[in-house]
Motif scaffolding. Structure first.
Motif, mmCIF file in Angstrom:
data_model
loop_
_atom_site.group_PDB
_atom_site.id
_atom_site.type_symbol
_atom_site.label_atom_id
_atom_site.label_comp_id
_atom_site.label_asym_id
_atom_site.label_seq_id
_atom_site.Cartn_x
_atom_site.Cartn_y
_atom_site.Cartn_z
ATOM 1 N N ASP A 1 0.870 -1.179 0.000
ATOM 2 C CA ASP A 1 0.000 0.000 0.000
ATOM 3 C C ASP A 1 0.910 1.234 0.000
ATOM 4 N N THR A 2 0.866 2.013 -1.072
ATOM 5 C CA THR A 2 1.800 3.143 -1.188
ATOM 6 C C THR A 2 1.414 4.326 -0.305
ATOM 7 N N GLY A 3 0.213 4.310 0.263
ATOM 8 C CA GLY A 3 -0.216 5.398 1.125
ATOM 9 C C GLY A 3 -0.775 6.599 0.390
ATOM 10 N N PHE A 4 -0.914 6.503 -0.906
ATOM 11 C CA PHE A 4 -1.416 7.620 -1.703
ATOM 12 C C PHE A 4 -2.932 7.771 -1.498
ATOM 13 N N VAL A 5 -3.384 8.975 -1.213
ATOM 14 C CA VAL A 5 -4.792 9.378 -1.030
ATOM 15 C C VAL A 5 -5.403 8.806 0.241
ATOM 16 N N ARG A 6 -5.538 7.475 0.323
ATOM 17 C CA ARG A 6 -6.151 6.832 1.496
ATOM 18 C C ARG A 6 -5.678 5.384 1.530
ATOM 19 N N VAL B 1 9.103 -11.772 -5.656
ATOM 20 C CA VAL B 1 10.349 -12.360 -5.145
ATOM 21 C C VAL B 1 10.540 -13.744 -5.749
ATOM 22 N N GLU B 2 11.748 -13.979 -6.259
ATOM 23 C CA GLU B 2 12.087 -15.285 -6.848
ATOM 24 C C GLU B 2 13.541 -15.619 -6.500
ATOM 25 N N ASN B 3 13.726 -16.714 -5.780
ATOM 26 C CA ASN B 3 15.076 -17.184 -5.445
ATOM 27 C C ASN B 3 15.964 -16.082 -4.869
ATOM 28 N N GLY B 4 15.420 -15.324 -3.947
ATOM 29 C CA GLY B 4 16.198 -14.297 -3.273
ATOM 30 C C GLY B 4 16.427 -13.025 -4.053
ATOM 31 N N ARG B 5 15.787 -12.908 -5.224
ATOM 32 C CA ARG B 5 15.891 -11.688 -6.024
ATOM 33 C C ARG B 5 14.506 -11.047 -6.119
ATOM 34 N N GLY B 6 14.479 -9.732 -6.306
ATOM 35 C CA GLY B 6 13.213 -9.017 -6.299
ATOM 36 C C GLY B 6 13.006 -8.137 -7.513
ATOM 37 N N ALA B 7 11.731 -7.957 -7.861
ATOM 38 C CA ALA B 7 11.323 -6.987 -8.878
ATOM 39 C C ALA B 7 10.126 -6.214 -8.336
ATOM 40 N N PHE B 8 10.219 -4.898 -8.356
ATOM 41 C CA PHE B 8 9.064 -4.066 -8.047
ATOM 42 C C PHE B 8 8.260 -3.836 -9.321
ATOM 43 N N ILE B 9 6.946 -3.805 -9.190
ATOM 44 C CA ILE B 9 6.071 -3.395 -10.292
ATOM 45 C C ILE B 9 5.292 -2.181 -9.819
ATOM 46 N N ASP B 10 5.570 -1.038 -10.449
ATOM 47 C CA ASP B 10 5.095 0.278 -10.034
ATOM 48 C C ASP B 10 5.643 0.615 -8.646
ATOM 49 N N CYS B 11 5.514 1.893 -8.272
ATOM 50 C CA CYS B 11 6.183 2.311 -7.033
ATOM 51 C C CYS B 11 5.497 3.456 -6.315
ATOM 52 N N GLY B 12 4.353 3.936 -6.827
ATOM 53 C CA GLY B 12 3.706 5.057 -6.167
ATOM 54 C C GLY B 12 4.502 6.343 -6.325
ATOM 55 N N THR B 13 4.257 7.275 -5.417
ATOM 56 C CA THR B 13 4.877 8.594 -5.490
ATOM 57 C C THR B 13 6.220 8.609 -4.743
ATOM 58 N N HIS B 14 6.864 9.747 -4.782
ATOM 59 C CA HIS B 14 8.100 9.979 -4.022
ATOM 60 C C HIS B 14 7.925 9.589 -2.549
ATOM 61 N N TYR B 15 6.752 9.880 -2.016
ATOM 62 C CA TYR B 15 6.506 9.644 -0.588
ATOM 63 C C TYR B 15 6.312 8.159 -0.252
ATOM 64 N N ALA B 16 6.183 7.316 -1.268
ATOM 65 C CA ALA B 16 5.996 5.881 -1.041
ATOM 66 C C ALA B 16 7.317 5.129 -0.883
ATOM 67 N N VAL B 17 8.435 5.777 -1.184
ATOM 68 C CA VAL B 17 9.719 5.062 -1.187
ATOM 69 C C VAL B 17 10.017 4.370 0.151
ATOM 70 N N PRO B 18 9.808 5.006 1.317
ATOM 71 C CA PRO B 18 10.042 4.270 2.566
ATOM 72 C C PRO B 18 9.206 3.009 2.694
ATOM 73 N N ARG B 19 7.987 3.031 2.191
ATOM 74 C CA ARG B 19 7.140 1.835 2.234
ATOM 75 C C ARG B 19 7.673 0.740 1.311
ATOM 76 N N MET B 20 8.211 1.136 0.176
ATOM 77 C CA MET B 20 8.797 0.150 -0.738
ATOM 78 C C MET B 20 10.006 -0.520 -0.095
ATOM 79 N N LEU B 21 10.842 0.273 0.546
ATOM 80 C CA LEU B 21 12.029 -0.291 1.202
ATOM 81 C C LEU B 21 11.637 -1.145 2.409
ATOM 82 N N GLU B 22 10.595 -0.739 3.123
ATOM 83 C CA GLU B 22 10.112 -1.541 4.245
ATOM 84 C C GLU B 22 9.601 -2.896 3.764
#
Length: 317
Positions: free
Chosen positions: A11-16, A26-47
């Motif tokens: 949940d990127t936290g955008f709007v509500r 996640v596959e075999n210890g590697r990751g791919a993000f699909i979309d990322c929300g706004t600048h303010y969502a980055v801490p949530r992505m890293l979490e």
């Protein structure tokens, strides 16, 4: 692998809450993000990485369905935190990630600089060597797991859907509509199309939906919001509403020469359309509840239909 096939909803936290999702695969210890929300969502992505027992260095890809800011506004800031990742984006969208000034200027002209700063945060450019252009059929290899990028215009000309062959699911951005969980009933999820400015194309949108349904996926992962199944019913609902929305727009165009009046009429008719369908679906909210949840979408859909009408008029003249 677990039944969720290593797919994590963020949940990127955008709007509500439960409005705007990004995904971590996640596959075999590697990751791919699909979309990322706004600048303010980055801490949530890293979490989310930490919750999945990954580090930023374990991410190989950030794939964007399209570059609208609720999907991609944080891409530059996020990539800066992922030392080994590359950005994957439709060829039409790549230049806007490398130099986001035009993207920012266009949106700021509509919303104003201060609203843009508060809502999306600043857009950070991404070095060209970290950007991979993904034409139709481009395959992203995530530790042997194939993520296929399918060109799916209709909402935007630079729109991709990511088909995860392993899980047999699609990450659909906005092309398979909006399904907010507040509208779920015993009859399942409720869905509506998004025709927000500026590249709505009903024929292309119909074709993109049909292309995805033909894959017979087990589920669609929507940005707005999360996983939906019952795909045949939902696709039928989307097709019916696209046609109804086009009819509303064409009638408003015929009856109202004034653009402001045309827009107001379209908003009112769209409100009636979505409300009638939601109540028939078993949703028990009021008209005020409806407007609280999708008032912004109604406004944007009416704007997008207006742009489409104006473009059709220009082509005819």
């Amino acid at each position: 692998m677990a039944m969720n096939h290593g797919i994590h909803t963020i949940d990127t936290g955008f709007v509500r809450p439960h409005f705007d999702a990004a995904y971590l695969v996640v596959e075999n210890g590697r990751g791919a993000f699909i979309d990322c929300g706004t600048h303010y969502a980055v801490p949530r992505m890293l979490e989310a990485l930490g919750n999945a027992e990954l580090s930023p260095a374990d991410v190989d890809w950030l794939i964007l369905t399209h570059v609208h800011l609720d999907h991609a506004g944080g891409a530059g800031e996020l990539i800066a935190q992922l030392p080994n990742a590359k950005l994957v984006v439709h060829p039409r969208g790549a230049r806007h990630m490398i130099d986001p000034n035009q993207l920012w200027a266009g949106a700021s002209a509509v919303y104003g600089e201060s609203v843009m700063e508060e809502t999306y945060g600043r857009l950070r450019p991404i070095r060209a060597e970290r950007v991979v252009e993904a034409p139709d059929g481009h395959v992203v290899d995530l530790a042997g797991r194939l993520l296929r990028c399918l060109e799916t215009p209709g909402h935007a000309r630079h729109h991709l859907t990511v088909y995860d062959e392993r899980a047999n699911v699609c990450f659909t951005g906005d092309v398979f509509g909006l399904s907010y969980r507040e509208f779920d009933t015993a009859n399942g999820p409720f869905i509506l199309p998004t025709t927000s400015p500026v590249q709505f194309d009903p024929q292309a949108l119909h074709a993109s939906i049909d292309r995805l349904v033909a894959l017979k996926p087990a589920a669609m992962y929507l940005t707005h919001y999360n996983r939906v199944e019952d795909i045949e019913r939902l696709s039928h609902d989307l097709h019916a509403q696209i046609d109804a929305m086009v009819a509303i727009a064409e009638t408003a165009q015929h009856d109202h020469a004034d653009r402001a009046q045309r827009h107001a009429v379209m908003k009112e008719e769209l409100t009636g359309l979505y409300g009638a369908r939601a109540w028939a679906h078993g949703w028990e909210g009021s008209r005020d509840d409806l407007l609280e949840l999708i008032g912004m979408d109604i406004e944007l859909n009416a704007q997008g239909l207006g742009v489409w009408l104006d473009n059709m008029q220009k082509r005819a003249s």
